[in-house]
Write a protein that holds these residues in place. Sequence first.
Motif, PDB file in Angstrom:
ATOM      1  N   LEU A  92       0.938  -1.133   0.036  1.00  0.00           N
ATOM      2  CA  LEU A  92       0.009  -0.053   0.110  1.00  0.00           C
ATOM      3  C   LEU A  92       0.927   1.296   0.027  1.00  0.00           C
ATOM      4  O   LEU A  92       1.765   1.338   0.873  1.00  0.00           O
ATOM      5  CB  LEU A  92      -0.882  -0.064   1.142  1.00  0.00           C
ATOM      6  CG  LEU A  92      -1.970  -1.128   1.148  1.00  0.00           C
ATOM      7  CD1 LEU A  92      -2.542  -1.184   2.671  1.00  0.00           C
ATOM      8  CD2 LEU A  92      -2.885  -0.944   0.170  1.00  0.00           C
ATOM      9  N   GLY A  93       0.650   2.070  -0.957  1.00  0.00           N
ATOM     10  CA  GLY A  93       1.387   3.211  -0.849  1.00  0.00           C
ATOM     11  C   GLY A  93       0.953   4.327  -0.125  1.00  0.00           C
ATOM     12  O   GLY A  93       0.114   5.069  -0.577  1.00  0.00           O
ATOM     13  N   VAL A  94       1.254   4.214   1.150  1.00  0.00           N
ATOM     14  CA  VAL A  94       0.347   4.913   2.041  1.00  0.00           C
ATOM     15  C   VAL A  94       0.803   6.652   1.947  1.00  0.00           C
ATOM     16  O   VAL A  94      -0.173   7.293   2.150  1.00  0.00           O
ATOM     17  CB  VAL A  94       0.483   4.654   3.726  1.00  0.00           C
ATOM     18  CG1 VAL A  94      -0.283   3.290   3.967  1.00  0.00           C
ATOM     19  CG2 VAL A  94       2.026   4.604   3.936  1.00  0.00           C
ATOM     20  N   GLU A  95       1.943   6.873   1.540  1.00  0.00           N
ATOM     21  CA  GLU A  95       2.411   8.395   1.266  1.00  0.00           C
ATOM     22  C   GLU A  95       1.609   8.797   0.108  1.00  0.00           C
ATOM     23  O   GLU A  95       1.184   9.917   0.349  1.00  0.00           O
ATOM     24  CB  GLU A  95       3.869   8.282   1.212  1.00  0.00           C
ATOM     25  CG  GLU A  95       4.549   9.754   1.064  1.00  0.00           C
ATOM     26  CD  GLU A  95       5.942   9.948   1.222  1.00  0.00           C
ATOM     27  OE1 GLU A  95       6.384  11.018   1.178  1.00  0.00           O
ATOM     28  OE2 GLU A  95       6.418   8.758   1.079  1.00  0.00           O
ATOM     29  N   TYR A  96       1.310   8.037  -0.812  1.00  0.00           N
ATOM     30  CA  TYR A  96       0.805   8.357  -2.001  1.00  0.00           C
ATOM     31  C   TYR A  96      -0.621   8.572  -1.844  1.00  0.00           C
ATOM     32  O   TYR A  96      -1.394   9.530  -1.989  1.00  0.00           O
ATOM     33  CB  TYR A  96       1.145   7.323  -3.085  1.00  0.00           C
ATOM     34  CG  TYR A  96       0.317   7.695  -4.526  1.00  0.00           C
ATOM     35  CD1 TYR A  96       1.075   8.536  -5.366  1.00  0.00           C
ATOM     36  CD2 TYR A  96      -0.943   7.248  -4.601  1.00  0.00           C
ATOM     37  CE1 TYR A  96       0.320   8.768  -6.762  1.00  0.00           C
ATOM     38  CE2 TYR A  96      -1.472   7.607  -5.900  1.00  0.00           C
ATOM     39  CZ  TYR A  96      -0.973   8.108  -6.959  1.00  0.00           C
ATOM     40  OH  TYR A  96      -1.659   8.283  -8.120  1.00  0.00           O
ATOM     41  N   ILE A  97      -1.218   7.525  -0.982  1.00  0.00           N
ATOM     42  CA  ILE A  97      -2.573   7.749  -0.936  1.00  0.00           C
ATOM     43  C   ILE A  97      -2.966   8.933   0.400  1.00  0.00           C
ATOM     44  O   ILE A  97      -4.008   9.348  -0.089  1.00  0.00           O
ATOM     45  CB  ILE A  97      -3.210   6.454   0.116  1.00  0.00           C
ATOM     46  CG1 ILE A  97      -3.002   5.205  -0.950  1.00  0.00           C
ATOM     47  CG2 ILE A  97      -4.546   6.444   0.562  1.00  0.00           C
ATOM     48  CD1 ILE A  97      -3.191   3.899  -0.145  1.00  0.00           C
TER      49      ILE A  97
END
Length: 164
Positions: A92-97
Amino acid sequence: MSVAVRNAQRAVPVRRAPLRRAVCALRAALGASSFDVGLVCAGNALMQRLNGAYRHCPEPTDVLSFPFHQVAAGELPRPRCRDEYNLGDIFLGVEYIHQQCRETGEDFDDVLTVTAAHGLCHLLGYRHDTKPQWEQMYEKEAQILEELNRLTGSRLRPLTAGLF
């Protein structure tokens, strides 16, 4: 079986326990409770490297799924031994999200859960390269999110809404 959540970034605080519970419920809604799933919360740099290496698109993204088994959409794997009870890993790209949520005003935890649902569907062979594939994946995402909504009282919708 287990859902292992690893936070491999420091840019965005992640509440791992609620995310793990949601992924367990989504996995059950898919009929895949007997399979392990790895969930990695990643920053933009890692997502960019992985996206470049595996999809030849060197930019950060919201989710990448790496299935342990190759199955047709909606089929459960048929493990031959205990070690094969694994669906695979979801990054999961949490920074992107988180950046996207700041721009849209959406709830970060909700979007993280919906993105994990999307990743789980990819682990079970669902794709969205064509409109028929997208329709099939959207339907499955909606189905499992509806089950999660029923259990939690939330109102989550599929990530791929409006893709085609």
